[in-house]
Write a protein that holds these residues in place. Structure first.
Motif, PDB file in Angstrom:
ATOM      1  N   GLU A  50       0.816  -1.208   0.000  1.00 28.92           N
ATOM      2  CA  GLU A  50       0.000   0.000   0.000  1.00 28.92           C
ATOM      3  C   GLU A  50       0.854   1.265   0.000  1.00 28.92           C
ATOM      4  OE1 GLU A  50      -3.284   0.072  -0.400  1.00 28.92           O
ATOM      5  OE2 GLU A  50      -3.162  -2.125  -0.571  1.00 28.92           O
ATOM      6  N   LEU A  51       0.334   2.306  -0.642  1.00 27.50           N
ATOM      7  CA  LEU A  51       1.002   3.605  -0.624  1.00 27.50           C
ATOM      8  C   LEU A  51       0.991   4.167   0.800  1.00 27.50           C
ATOM      9  CD1 LEU A  51      -0.496   5.288  -3.825  1.00 27.50           C
ATOM     10  CD2 LEU A  51       1.823   4.396  -3.542  1.00 27.50           C
ATOM     11  N   PRO A  52       1.976   4.974   1.149  1.00 30.83           N
ATOM     12  CA  PRO A  52       2.036   5.539   2.503  1.00 30.83           C
ATOM     13  C   PRO A  52       1.047   6.683   2.717  1.00 30.83           C
ATOM     14  CG  PRO A  52       3.864   6.349   1.203  1.00 30.83           C
ATOM     15  CD  PRO A  52       3.166   5.323   0.351  1.00 30.83           C
ATOM     16  N   SER A  53       0.293   7.044   1.699  1.00 29.08           N
ATOM     17  CA  SER A  53      -0.726   8.091   1.810  1.00 29.08           C
ATOM     18  C   SER A  53      -2.065   7.553   1.318  1.00 29.08           C
ATOM     19  CB  SER A  53      -0.340   9.315   0.968  1.00 29.08           C
ATOM     20  OG  SER A  53       0.806   9.952   1.479  1.00 29.08           O
ATOM     21  N   ARG A  54      -3.139   8.105   1.866  1.00 27.03           N
ATOM     22  CA  ARG A  54      -4.469   7.730   1.416  1.00 27.03           C
ATOM     23  C   ARG A  54      -4.926   8.699   0.321  1.00 27.03           C
ATOM     24  NH1 ARG A  54      -7.864   5.815   6.825  1.00 27.03           N
ATOM     25  NH2 ARG A  54      -6.538   3.978   7.271  1.00 27.03           N
ATOM     26  N   LEU A  55      -5.194   8.151  -0.848  1.00 28.33           N
ATOM     27  CA  LEU A  55      -5.609   8.957  -1.998  1.00 28.33           C
ATOM     28  C   LEU A  55      -7.104   8.750  -2.237  1.00 28.33           C
ATOM     29  CD1 LEU A  55      -2.650   8.173  -4.444  1.00 28.33           C
ATOM     30  CD2 LEU A  55      -2.753   9.866  -2.591  1.00 28.33           C
ATOM     31  N   ILE A 115       3.308  22.123  -6.295  1.00 26.48           N
ATOM     32  CA  ILE A 115       2.246  21.594  -5.441  1.00 26.48           C
ATOM     33  C   ILE A 115       2.430  20.099  -5.233  1.00 26.48           C
ATOM     34  CG2 ILE A 115      -0.232  21.103  -5.344  1.00 26.48           C
ATOM     35  CD1 ILE A 115      -0.659  23.800  -6.786  1.00 26.48           C
ATOM     36  N   LEU A 116       2.685  19.373  -6.307  1.00 23.39           N
ATOM     37  CA  LEU A 116       2.859  17.924  -6.198  1.00 23.39           C
ATOM     38  C   LEU A 116       4.121  17.575  -5.416  1.00 23.39           C
ATOM     39  CD1 LEU A 116       1.811  16.704  -9.779  1.00 23.39           C
ATOM     40  CD2 LEU A 116       0.420  16.841  -7.710  1.00 23.39           C
ATOM     41  N   ALA A 117       5.167  18.370  -5.583  1.00 24.63           N
ATOM     42  CA  ALA A 117       6.438  18.089  -4.898  1.00 24.63           C
ATOM     43  C   ALA A 117       6.326  18.271  -3.393  1.00 24.63           C
ATOM     44  CB  ALA A 117       7.548  18.978  -5.460  1.00 24.63           C
ATOM     45  N   ARG A 118       5.389  19.095  -2.952  1.00 25.15           N
ATOM     46  CA  ARG A 118       5.237  19.347  -1.520  1.00 25.15           C
ATOM     47  C   ARG A 118       4.443  18.247  -0.804  1.00 25.15           C
ATOM     48  NH1 ARG A 118       4.346  24.945  -2.957  1.00 25.15           N
ATOM     49  NH2 ARG A 118       2.106  24.631  -2.690  1.00 25.15           N
ATOM     50  N   ILE A 119       3.777  17.381  -1.549  1.00 22.80           N
ATOM     51  CA  ILE A 119       2.978  16.316  -0.935  1.00 22.80           C
ATOM     52  C   ILE A 119       3.922  15.263  -0.360  1.00 22.80           C
ATOM     53  CG2 ILE A 119       1.273  14.506  -1.361  1.00 22.80           C
ATOM     54  CD1 ILE A 119       0.149  16.279  -3.590  1.00 22.80           C
ATOM     55  N   GLN A 120       3.712  14.940   0.897  1.00 21.39           N
ATOM     56  CA  GLN A 120       4.609  14.043   1.605  1.00 21.39           C
ATOM     57  C   GLN A 120       3.916  12.732   1.974  1.00 21.39           C
ATOM     58  OE1 GLN A 120       7.892  14.725   2.102  1.00 21.39           O
ATOM     59  NE2 GLN A 120       7.479  16.578   0.894  1.00 21.39           N
ATOM     60  N   SER A 155      -1.244   8.505 -11.089  1.00 21.16           N
ATOM     61  CA  SER A 155       0.066   8.003 -11.524  1.00 21.16           C
ATOM     62  C   SER A 155       1.182   8.904 -11.028  1.00 21.16           C
ATOM     63  CB  SER A 155       0.115   7.904 -13.050  1.00 21.16           C
ATOM     64  OG  SER A 155      -0.826   6.977 -13.544  1.00 21.16           O
ATOM     65  N   ALA A 156       0.985  10.215 -11.152  1.00 22.27           N
ATOM     66  CA  ALA A 156       2.005  11.160 -10.689  1.00 22.27           C
ATOM     67  C   ALA A 156       2.228  11.018  -9.187  1.00 22.27           C
ATOM     68  CB  ALA A 156       1.585  12.580 -11.043  1.00 22.27           C
ATOM     69  N   LEU A 157       1.131  10.858  -8.432  1.00 28.01           N
ATOM     70  CA  LEU A 157       1.249  10.717  -6.991  1.00 28.01           C
ATOM     71  C   LEU A 157       1.865   9.385  -6.593  1.00 28.01           C
ATOM     72  CD1 LEU A 157      -2.098  12.337  -5.826  1.00 28.01           C
ATOM     73  CD2 LEU A 157       0.204  13.292  -5.613  1.00 28.01           C
ATOM     74  N   MET A 158       1.554   8.338  -7.347  1.00 26.09           N
ATOM     75  CA  MET A 158       2.136   7.031  -7.067  1.00 26.09           C
ATOM     76  C   MET A 158       3.662   7.096  -7.169  1.00 26.09           C
ATOM     77  SD  MET A 158       1.711   3.423  -9.100  1.00 26.09           S
ATOM     78  CE  MET A 158       2.721   4.033 -10.456  1.00 26.09           C
ATOM     79  N   PHE A 159       4.164   7.699  -8.229  1.00 21.79           N
ATOM     80  CA  PHE A 159       5.613   7.828  -8.382  1.00 21.79           C
ATOM     81  C   PHE A 159       6.212   8.735  -7.312  1.00 21.79           C
ATOM     82  CE2 PHE A 159       4.863   6.189 -12.686  1.00 21.79           C
ATOM     83  CZ  PHE A 159       5.917   5.314 -12.784  1.00 21.79           C
ATOM     84  N   ARG A 160       5.446   9.728  -6.906  1.00 19.01           N
ATOM     85  CA  ARG A 160       5.915  10.660  -5.883  1.00 19.01           C
ATOM     86  C   ARG A 160       5.987   9.981  -4.516  1.00 19.01           C
ATOM     87  NH1 ARG A 160       8.933  14.558  -3.911  1.00 19.01           N
ATOM     88  NH2 ARG A 160       8.025  15.496  -2.059  1.00 19.01           N
ATOM     89  N   LEU A 161       5.013   9.135  -4.199  1.00 16.55           N
ATOM     90  CA  LEU A 161       4.857   8.634  -2.839  1.00 16.55           C
ATOM     91  C   LEU A 161       5.348   7.212  -2.639  1.00 16.55           C
ATOM     92  CD1 LEU A 161       1.253  10.009  -2.257  1.00 16.55           C
ATOM     93  CD2 LEU A 161       3.352  10.913  -1.250  1.00 16.55           C
ATOM     94  N   GLU A 162       5.519   6.460  -3.729  1.00 17.36           N
ATOM     95  CA  GLU A 162       5.901   5.057  -3.583  1.00 17.36           C
ATOM     96  C   GLU A 162       7.176   4.928  -2.769  1.00 17.36           C
ATOM     97  OE1 GLU A 162       4.777   1.607  -3.657  1.00 17.36           O
ATOM     98  OE2 GLU A 162       4.070   2.289  -5.606  1.00 17.36           O
TER      99      GLU A 162
END
Length: 247
Positions: free
Chosen positions: A74-79, A184-189, A238-245
């Motif tokens: 699972e991703l470490p964030s809830r989308l 904006i996307l880069a700041r999501i942790q 997809s963008a968030l998956m690559f960011r957060l995986e």
């Protein structure tokens, strides 16, 4: 290895008893035999049960627990995908792909430009179908949870539902600053909850976008091309998956 979901009350100290439709699938469709292994999980946590089938009957399948581990699938964030109701059967495709990409929950939204109108009876049937698709996609993609497909909400209800999320994104065709979107996307942790608002075929009305911005949503652009409603959500996920995986 085949993957199935069970309820917590089916899990014993040393074995798991599989019941329901999966029994027929295991026994008569997959034609599995004692000694073969399966992965089982509850859909409620990250615990992965590796099991060996021991007994197959018409009503139940018994599986001996070999080992249990915490799975990092699972991703470490809830989308949360807030999807404007699309026409035809597009929602089924959207749900399937959103689950594969790691969405935690899908919320159908009746926006002003949505052509589809569901009465209570149709919505109940649709939700049953949509949640079955979510479960199937979760099995196929080896998810540890089954993402829920909620009831259909109005746009106002959806914004209220998303009120406490850490980040709210609304792709909008009039948003033009790609550098701003990257920031904006880069700041999501990892660990933050993220709501993604996607309009139907006709897009959002300007008043809806303004309402979302007043409640803390951030408008982003997905590029110079206009994406279909069934593509836009997948682009953001997809963008968030690559960011957060996690590595």
């Amino acid at each position: 290895m085949y993957h199935f979901f069970v309820s917590p009350d089916q899990i014993g100290e040393k074995e798991i008893v599989i019941e329901g439709p999966d029994v027929n699938h295991i026994k008569n469709v997959l034609r599995m035999k004692p000694g073969e292994q399966v992965r089982l999980c509850t859909g409620l946590d990250k615990m992965d049960y590796r099991c060996e089938l021991t007994e197959l009957s018409d009503e139940t399948v018994r599986a001996r627990i070999l080992w249990v581990e915490e799975n990092g699938v699972e991703l470490p964030s809830r989308l949360y995908l807030f999807q404007g109701l699309p026409k035809s059967d597009k929602m089924e495709l959207i749900i399937q792909k959103a689950v594969e990409l790691g969405a935690y929950e899908i919320i159908p939204v009746a926006t002003k430009r949505a052509v589809v109108k569901l009465d209570a009876r149709k919505e109940e049937a649709k939700r049953k179908r949509w949640n079955a698709i979510s479960e199937s996609a979760a099995k196929q993609s080896k998810r540890m949870i089954i993402p829920a497909v909620s009831r259909v909400m109005s746009f106002g209800e959806a914004l209220e539902y998303a009120r406490d999320l850490d980040v709210k994104l609304i792709p909008y065709e009039l948003a033009q600053d790609m550098d701003r979107t990257r920031e904006i996307l880069a700041r999501i942790q990892p660990g933050q909850s993220v709501g993604i608002f996607i309009g139907p075929e006709g897009g959002f009305e300007e008043a809806e976008v303004e309402m979302a911005l007043r409640q803390g949503a951030q408008a982003i652009t997905l590029g110079r091309r206009i994406l279909r409603t069934e593509t836009a959500g997948m682009c953001v996920l997809s963008a968030l998956m690559f960011r957060l995986e996690e590595k």
